[in-house]
Design an enzyme around this catalytic site. Structure first.
Site, mmCIF file in Angstrom:
data_model
loop_
_atom_site.group_PDB
_atom_site.id
_atom_site.type_symbol
_atom_site.label_atom_id
_atom_site.label_comp_id
_atom_site.label_asym_id
_atom_site.label_seq_id
_atom_site.Cartn_x
_atom_site.Cartn_y
_atom_site.Cartn_z
ATOM 1 N N SER A 153 4.079 2.742 8.129
ATOM 2 C CA SER A 153 3.802 1.700 7.148
ATOM 3 C C SER A 153 5.044 1.403 6.328
ATOM 4 C CB SER A 153 2.673 2.139 6.212
ATOM 5 O OG SER A 153 1.446 2.190 6.885
ATOM 6 N N ASP A 203 1.152 -7.709 2.436
ATOM 7 C CA ASP A 203 1.277 -6.275 2.183
ATOM 8 C C ASP A 203 2.751 -5.878 2.048
ATOM 9 O OD1 ASP A 203 0.866 -3.588 1.909
ATOM 10 O OD2 ASP A 203 -0.308 -3.340 3.735
ATOM 11 N N HIS A 214 0.820 -1.221 0.000
ATOM 12 C CA HIS A 214 0.000 0.000 0.000
ATOM 13 C C HIS A 214 0.851 1.268 0.000
ATOM 14 C CE1 HIS A 214 0.219 -0.025 4.568
ATOM 15 N NE2 HIS A 214 0.181 1.280 4.375
#
Length: 710
Positions: free
Chosen positions: A645, A221, A86
């Protein structure tokens, strides 16, 4: 014992417990940590192996901040970067087309020459230094500046200048703890970062918004990028076919040895924003005003974009990042609303503020300095609250593509005599802007946002806005008609159309395009609030600075600064949690769980090859002997937030065991308060990354490039 003192002791006792794994620590202030405790937990590195400004042996040189607002880490001697799917989403989207949709199909560059250009840039923190004493001393003698802000700017530039002579570097003095501390940060920057590998969306985004922020999680991810430099070693070099992979001074080895509960972990990354030292008044404002208004605007925008992109693959790819980002934010905000209503944090802050006020009242000097802080903050937010919703809604269209086009042309031509050359330059500039407007999408989003505006009480709507809406129609028809009229009045992407638009603005009166009239009305709506906001920000900044200063004295301890996108260190352990009665979450998920969730429909539709690998037990060497399966994701107690992230989850030996990508739903209020029992980081296990590369993608070139520790 007096009641106030009892309350204070209870709060301090509670704070001590909560601090178990709490803290996003500046790497240059690791001396504030209990190193005996860290060693006992399993950390086998020294402080200068984690952060080292004098040489490239520190792990800080292996961590890169990406301009998209995420973190990555070097995992090879050739500048290979591991981050989240992402986080790399924008680079994947940039290189996708309707005929070659990399978002859906994934991407693997089998050779260096096949890696794809992106607009991504990055920064690596080379140096961090506490310059609080230098800044405060300089501020004391800065008498020639008209405002403190101008004085700070000059001082910051002076401190940074000595570190920026090397062309690959930039430097900033970062304000910490609302101005009670200042940290000089020196970065090496990277201008050529390319896409190397991305799994298909069915792996990288498995579970979609249904599983977002949730545990148990089965998402792969992760993606890979690469940093490049010019042949002479300049990482600031723009993209060029002559550029070569960057050689980092430090990169992370990948551990395939496995993990278990209570194993020590630490994370280094670039967390965005936290608000842990805010008062009950500020927290209540977020719950009652900021979150609800923003959620409604995000929802309006998402629905408008989705309506336009349905059955339009090209437009869907173009706006995929926008929709994904909005969906992520709206769910985060919804979680914060639910959490703040449930966890009693506002009341807890009020009780703490009572104890704080009693502490202030016990000393005359404290009373003079801090006596009115809380009431002053309360008054400021009471003044802001009545105007916030209307102003926020009216300001939202400035995020669109139509508004800068209409507003920019209006500001450029109104009341001015233009030469032919000036007009020609203006036409060239705004023809490109007009080409970027997707009319159907802009119309849908504007219609939904205007619906929110015209749902406000009539006495809150301006006369200009009411006049634009018209009369004699249903509200739904009137709003849809206005949105349609605005978009139709915009110039198309040709010089004749832009010239015609300019001439209409110059002519004035009824000739002025509807888009310009709406832009003017929205500007008028927000102008008063903007002036108030400037004054508000100056006042609240000063009050927060004093409050943090007082809070440190009240608590009798060093307060690690709230996150602000600077490099941070956080430690913890692998651990599950119990979110509610009779629910126990283990700390790890496995490949079987991916298949168990298979529904045949998005977002739980697996790639046929992935299903085949499971059915045939073709799992390679990535099976965990204890779990009897390939690990997918795991939980830790590390303290992170947005911006983290893609951050590496590292074991006590300095080896990468996972890539952090999320928090858990029950603890989304972690930006306001860390709760040790439920605050958890979700990371994709390094062995799932390696398994997908190996068995699913056959990416032998990447496996051979990394140093894998078994």
């Amino acid at each position: 014992m007096k009641k106030g003192l009892v309350l204070l002791l209870i709060l301090v006792g509670h704070l001590t417990v909560a601090l178990a794994d709490e803290g996003m620590f500046l790497p240059n202030r690791l001396d504030k940590l209990d190193w005996k405790k860290l060693k006992k937990m399993g950390l086998n590195l020294k402080a200068d192996e984690i952060m080292n400004s004098d040489s490239q042996k520190g792990l800080n040189h292996a961590i890169i901040r990406l301009n998209i607002g995420g973190t990555g880490e070097f995992v090879s001697a050739k500048g290979l970067i591991l981050t989240n799917h992402h986080v790399a989403f924008g680079a994947i989207r940039e290189n996708s087309t309707e005929s070659l949709n990399l978002l859906e199909e994934g991407f693997h560059a089998a050779t260096i020459s096949g890696e794809l250009k992106s607009t991504y840039t990055g920064q690596v923190t080379e140096w961090m230094e506490d310059v609080t004493a230098k800044v405060l001393a300089a501020l004391d003698t800065a008498k020639s500046f008209s405002t403190p802000a101008l004085a700070r700017k000059a001082i910051f530039e002076s401190l940074a200048k000595s570190h920026t002579s090397f062309p690959e570097r930039t430097a900033d003095v970062m304000i910490m703890n609302e101005g009670n501390e200042y940290t000089l940060v020196v970065y090496r920057f990277f201008n050529d970062i390319r896409l190397v590998y991305a799994p298909p969306r069915s792996i990288g985004e498995y579970g979609g918004e249904t599983d977002n922020w949730m545990w148990p999680r089965h998402t792969g991810d992760f993606s890979f990028l690469r940093a490049y430099m010019s042949p002479d070693g300049k990482t600031s070099a723009a993209y060029s076919k002559d550029n070569v992979p960057y050689v980092p001074g430090r990169f992370l080895k990948i551990s395939a040895k496995g993990i278990k509960d209570e194993d020590f972990t630490f994370i280094m990354g670039y967390p965005g924003r936290t608000t842990r030292y805010r008062t009950s008044f500020e927290t209540a404002f977020a719950l009652d005003y900021n979150y609800p208004v923003t959620i409604s605007l995000l929802d309006a925008s998402i629905k408008g974009m989705e309506e336009a992109t349905k059955n339009n693959v090209e437009l869907e790819i173009e706006y995929a990042s926008n929709i994904k980002g909005f969906l992520n934010t709206i769910k985060n905000f919804q979680g914060n609303v639910a959490g703040l209503k449930k966890n009693g944090l506002i009341e807890e802050k009020r009780q703490s503020e009572k104890a704080f006020s009693e502490w202030v009242s016990k000393d005359k000097a404290r009373q003079e300095k801090y006596g009115t802080i809380l009431s002053d903050i309360d008054a400021l937010y009471k003044e802001m609250s009545p105007m916030y919703k209307k102003s926020t809604i009216a300001r939202w269209p400035t995020r669109s593509r139509w508004f800068p086009l209409a507003n920019g042309l209006d500001k450029a031509v109104t009341g001015k005599e233009m030469t032919p050359a000036e007009k020609s330059s203006l036409v060239a500039k705004y023809t490109g802007s007009a080409a970027m407007v997707r009319q159907e999408l802009e119309k849908n989003v504007l219609r939904n946002v205007l619906t929110l505006y015209y749902s406000l009480p009539a006495d809150q709507q301006s006369a200009d806005m009411k006049a634009l809406l018209g009369t004699g129609k249903s509200m739904e028809e009137a709003v849809a008609g206005l949105a349609s009229a605005v978009v139709k009045s915009l110039p198309s992407a040709d010089s004749v159309s832009v010239i015609s638009f300019i001439d209409a603005v110059v002519k004035g009166g009824e000739a002025v395009p509807v888009a310009v009239r709406l832009a003017r009305a929205l500007n008028a709506e927000t102008s008063a609030f903007s002036k108030f906001e400037q004054d508000f920000n100056l006042k609240i900044s000063d009050l927060r600075k004093k409050y943090i200063d007082a809070l440190a004295g009240f608590r009798g301890e060093y307060l690690y600064p709230d996150a602000n996108f600077t490099l941070r260190f956080t430690y913890g352990s692998v651990r599950g949690y119990e979110p509610r009665d009779a629910v126990v979450y283990k700390s790890q998920t496995v490949f079987k769980g991916v298949i168990d969730k298979e529904s045949g429909e998005e977002p739980f539709k697996n790639h046929p090859k992935l299903i085949s690998l499971y059915q045939n037990k073709d799992l390679g060497k990535w099976v965990d002997n204890r779990l009897k399966d390939v690990p997918v994701a795991f939980l830790t107690t590390n303290d992170i937030t947005g911006g983290n992230s893609g951050s590496p989850v590292i074991n006590g030996n300095g080896e990468l065991i996972g890539c952090a990508f999320d928090g858990v739903w029950e603890a989304l209020t972690g930006d306001w308060k860390f709760e040790n029992s439920i605050n958890r980081t979700i990371a994709v296990d390094s062995r799932y990354v390696l398994f997908v590369l190996d068995k699913f993608s056959g990416a032998k070139n990447l496996l051979d490039e990394m140093v894998i520790v078994y």
